[in-house]
Design a protein around this motif. Sequence first.
Motif, PDB file in Angstrom:
ATOM      1  N   ILE A   5       0.826  -1.226   0.036  1.00 21.15           N
ATOM      2  CA  ILE A   5      -0.190   0.038   0.061  1.00 21.15           C
ATOM      3  C   ILE A   5       0.816   1.098   0.099  1.00 21.15           C
ATOM      4  O   ILE A   5       0.845   2.161  -0.793  1.00 21.15           O
ATOM      5  N   PRO A   6       1.530   1.474   0.982  1.00 27.83           N
ATOM      6  CA  PRO A   6       2.684   2.667   1.015  1.00 27.83           C
ATOM      7  C   PRO A   6       3.461   2.867  -0.352  1.00 27.83           C
ATOM      8  O   PRO A   6       3.784   3.744  -1.019  1.00 27.83           O
ATOM      9  N   GLN A   7       3.984   1.484  -0.705  1.00 26.92           N
ATOM     10  CA  GLN A   7       4.893   1.475  -2.068  1.00 26.92           C
ATOM     11  C   GLN A   7       4.039   1.893  -3.181  1.00 26.92           C
ATOM     12  O   GLN A   7       4.425   2.799  -4.206  1.00 26.92           O
ATOM     13  N   THR A   8       2.737   1.397  -3.281  1.00 21.85           N
ATOM     14  CA  THR A   8       2.091   1.826  -4.306  1.00 21.85           C
ATOM     15  C   THR A   8       1.710   3.480  -4.276  1.00 21.85           C
ATOM     16  O   THR A   8       1.639   4.048  -5.511  1.00 21.85           O
ATOM     17  N   ILE A   9       1.440   3.864  -3.174  1.00 22.90           N
ATOM     18  CA  ILE A   9       1.156   5.353  -3.122  1.00 22.90           C
ATOM     19  C   ILE A   9       2.385   6.216  -3.520  1.00 22.90           C
ATOM     20  O   ILE A   9       2.352   7.155  -4.354  1.00 22.90           O
ATOM     21  N   LEU A  10       3.483   5.927  -3.073  1.00 23.63           N
ATOM     22  CA  LEU A  10       4.791   6.493  -3.498  1.00 23.63           C
ATOM     23  C   LEU A  10       4.810   6.273  -5.201  1.00 23.63           C
ATOM     24  O   LEU A  10       5.276   7.348  -5.636  1.00 23.63           O
ATOM     25  N   TYR A  11       4.773   4.866  -5.685  1.00 23.78           N
ATOM     26  CA  TYR A  11       4.859   4.989  -7.155  1.00 23.78           C
ATOM     27  C   TYR A  11       3.814   5.923  -7.637  1.00 23.78           C
ATOM     28  O   TYR A  11       4.204   6.493  -8.860  1.00 23.78           O
ATOM     29  N   ILE A  12       2.587   6.086  -7.403  1.00 22.14           N
ATOM     30  CA  ILE A  12       1.723   6.710  -8.175  1.00 22.14           C
ATOM     31  C   ILE A  12       1.997   8.303  -7.977  1.00 22.14           C
ATOM     32  O   ILE A  12       1.887   9.059  -8.868  1.00 22.14           O
ATOM     33  N   ILE A  13       2.509   8.906  -6.681  1.00 19.71           N
ATOM     34  CA  ILE A  13       2.899  10.168  -6.541  1.00 19.71           C
ATOM     35  C   ILE A  13       4.047  10.492  -7.457  1.00 19.71           C
ATOM     36  O   ILE A  13       4.035  11.339  -8.508  1.00 19.71           O
ATOM     37  N   ILE A  14       5.151   9.418  -7.714  1.00 25.15           N
ATOM     38  CA  ILE A  14       6.340   9.609  -8.771  1.00 25.15           C
ATOM     39  C   ILE A  14       5.784   9.558 -10.106  1.00 25.15           C
ATOM     40  O   ILE A  14       6.195  10.188 -11.110  1.00 25.15           O
ATOM     41  N   ILE A  15       4.774   8.697 -10.517  1.00 27.37           N
ATOM     42  CA  ILE A  15       4.410   8.540 -11.818  1.00 27.37           C
ATOM     43  C   ILE A  15       3.485   9.750 -12.160  1.00 27.37           C
ATOM     44  O   ILE A  15       3.787  10.358 -13.232  1.00 27.37           O
ATOM     45  N   LEU A  16       2.726  10.166 -11.454  1.00 22.43           N
ATOM     46  CA  LEU A  16       1.618  11.459 -11.741  1.00 22.43           C
ATOM     47  C   LEU A  16       2.735  12.623 -11.806  1.00 22.43           C
ATOM     48  O   LEU A  16       2.408  13.467 -12.971  1.00 22.43           O
ATOM     49  N   LEU A  17       3.687  12.739 -10.972  1.00 22.30           N
ATOM     50  CA  LEU A  17       4.505  13.891 -11.208  1.00 22.30           C
ATOM     51  C   LEU A  17       5.258  14.034 -12.330  1.00 22.30           C
ATOM     52  O   LEU A  17       5.468  14.697 -12.906  1.00 22.30           O
ATOM     53  N   CYS A  18       5.912  12.858 -12.769  1.00 27.79           N
ATOM     54  CA  CYS A  18       6.841  12.695 -13.722  1.00 27.79           C
ATOM     55  C   CYS A  18       6.092  12.740 -15.071  1.00 27.79           C
ATOM     56  O   CYS A  18       6.646  13.576 -16.180  1.00 27.79           O
ATOM     57  N   ALA A  19       4.792  12.204 -15.073  1.00 28.66           N
ATOM     58  CA  ALA A  19       3.871  12.261 -16.358  1.00 28.66           C
ATOM     59  C   ALA A  19       3.612  13.566 -16.529  1.00 28.66           C
ATOM     60  O   ALA A  19       3.416  14.117 -17.688  1.00 28.66           O
ATOM     61  N   LYS A  20       3.214  14.448 -15.647  1.00 25.34           N
ATOM     62  CA  LYS A  20       2.722  15.759 -15.710  1.00 25.34           C
ATOM     63  C   LYS A  20       3.832  16.594 -16.302  1.00 25.34           C
ATOM     64  O   LYS A  20       3.655  17.500 -17.073  1.00 25.34           O
ATOM     65  N   VAL A  21       5.285  16.334 -15.671  1.00 24.47           N
ATOM     66  CA  VAL A  21       6.355  17.321 -16.164  1.00 24.47           C
ATOM     67  C   VAL A  21       6.617  17.109 -17.513  1.00 24.47           C
ATOM     68  O   VAL A  21       7.039  18.023 -18.356  1.00 24.47           O
ATOM     69  N   LEU A  22       6.833  15.863 -17.758  1.00 24.28           N
ATOM     70  CA  LEU A  22       7.258  15.601 -18.993  1.00 24.28           C
ATOM     71  C   LEU A  22       6.258  15.579 -20.074  1.00 24.28           C
ATOM     72  O   LEU A  22       6.509  16.008 -21.308  1.00 24.28           O
ATOM     73  N   GLY A  23       4.895  15.521 -19.708  1.00 23.36           N
ATOM     74  CA  GLY A  23       3.943  15.949 -20.650  1.00 23.36           C
ATOM     75  C   GLY A  23       3.792  17.286 -20.874  1.00 23.36           C
ATOM     76  O   GLY A  23       3.430  17.832 -21.992  1.00 23.36           O
ATOM     77  N   GLU A  24       4.024  18.022 -19.921  1.00 21.60           N
ATOM     78  CA  GLU A  24       4.203  19.553 -20.333  1.00 21.60           C
ATOM     79  C   GLU A  24       5.271  19.929 -21.145  1.00 21.60           C
ATOM     80  O   GLU A  24       5.214  20.941 -21.990  1.00 21.60           O
ATOM     81  N   LEU A  25       6.505  19.258 -20.847  1.00 20.96           N
ATOM     82  CA  LEU A  25       7.705  19.570 -21.697  1.00 20.96           C
ATOM     83  C   LEU A  25       7.280  19.108 -23.049  1.00 20.96           C
ATOM     84  O   LEU A  25       7.799  19.939 -24.119  1.00 20.96           O
TER      85      LEU A  25
END
Length: 398
Positions: A5-25
């Motif tokens: 559960i905490p591992q997946t929460i951390l993964y989702i934080i990283i995924i959404l953050l990186c997805a939006k940053v690189l999506g914006e780029l």
Amino acid sequence: MDNIIPQTILYIIIILLCAKVLGELAERIGQPPVLGELIAGVILGSSVLGWIKPNDALLVFAELGVILLLFEIGLESDIKEFLSVGPSALLVAIIGVVLPFAFGYLVSYYVFHLANTVSIFVGATLTATSVGITARTLTDLGRLKAPEAKIILGAAVVDDVIGLIILAVVTGLVTHGSVSALDVAKTSILAIAFLVGAIVIGLIITPHILQFVKTLRTRGILTISAILFCLILAYIAHKLHLATIVGAFAAGLVLARTDDTAHIQDRVKPIADIFVPIFFVMLGTSVNLSLFNPFNPEMHSVIYLMLTLSAIAVLMKIFSGFGVLKKGVNKLVVGVGMIPRGEVGLIFASIGLARNIINPGEYASIVAIVVITTFITPPLLKFVLRKFNTPDDSLSYE
């Protein structure tokens, strides 16, 4: 369970953050955001940083992402418009299945000397089109209402049904040594009956259900009811051995004919905005860059097979665009839109490896084809749209 559960929460934080940053780029340099999300997956995957290790929870979120994506696409579509491009979509789909299958088989068998069953399977993996990548790209570019988009989406659904039949035949050959005409007929009838039945029955009963739902006072009941309808059809599709996205797309098409379409769209989009990037990032994490190392002699045969099949995969789908019968439609746009294999190709490859139809090297080549066709489609589709558009943005060139 305590760790996932905490591992997946951390993964989702990283995924959404990186997805939006690189999506914006990607958006800033004139490319569709989905390309940035795919690159984010490659970077986060085992080939580069190794920060994301797929687990069951992430795979569920990713599957929900592609289901919601196709549901959203269906909500923005019109059944009448799909029927109007039906003959073109059918012919594009047939060409887009026959040519890749034939050339994939012939090259695998006669050039690379793979076994007959392996060659048949490799040809089969080149047939199905992944509608997710193209649909997202067309959405990002504001072209989902264009006739080209309707033909691509319709052809991709037909592709999926034909691909399912081919997959059933191939796995039957490997598992039992033969496959009966009855099995093929059963699979075909189930696929067609589900699509037609879901849409026809849905159009009859959903207006009455929505009228009842609107009398209820529970917060978010209309949104939940719409998503429940989507998930129910996705689940039924899965139980019939169809892709879940076929059910989700059918659900969207049905609800698009109701009076509450705009309201449902407004409520579904924010939910999709969370889950859809997870799907595309997870696609990117499947890339193993070490397989593309030209300095490793052991990888040369894999690279040659991958490059040859990738060329076939791209060119044969582009040729499928010539199946367009409707006048004033850009055939090249349709052909390019049919290129990506995405999750459909990965499903084929994983089944082949699990059933020992293909070896790890052949599996790697197929995954590479999926990756290449997935990555080149967004920029190529944008280039074709821009290159051949008239000043008023109509896609009228032949």
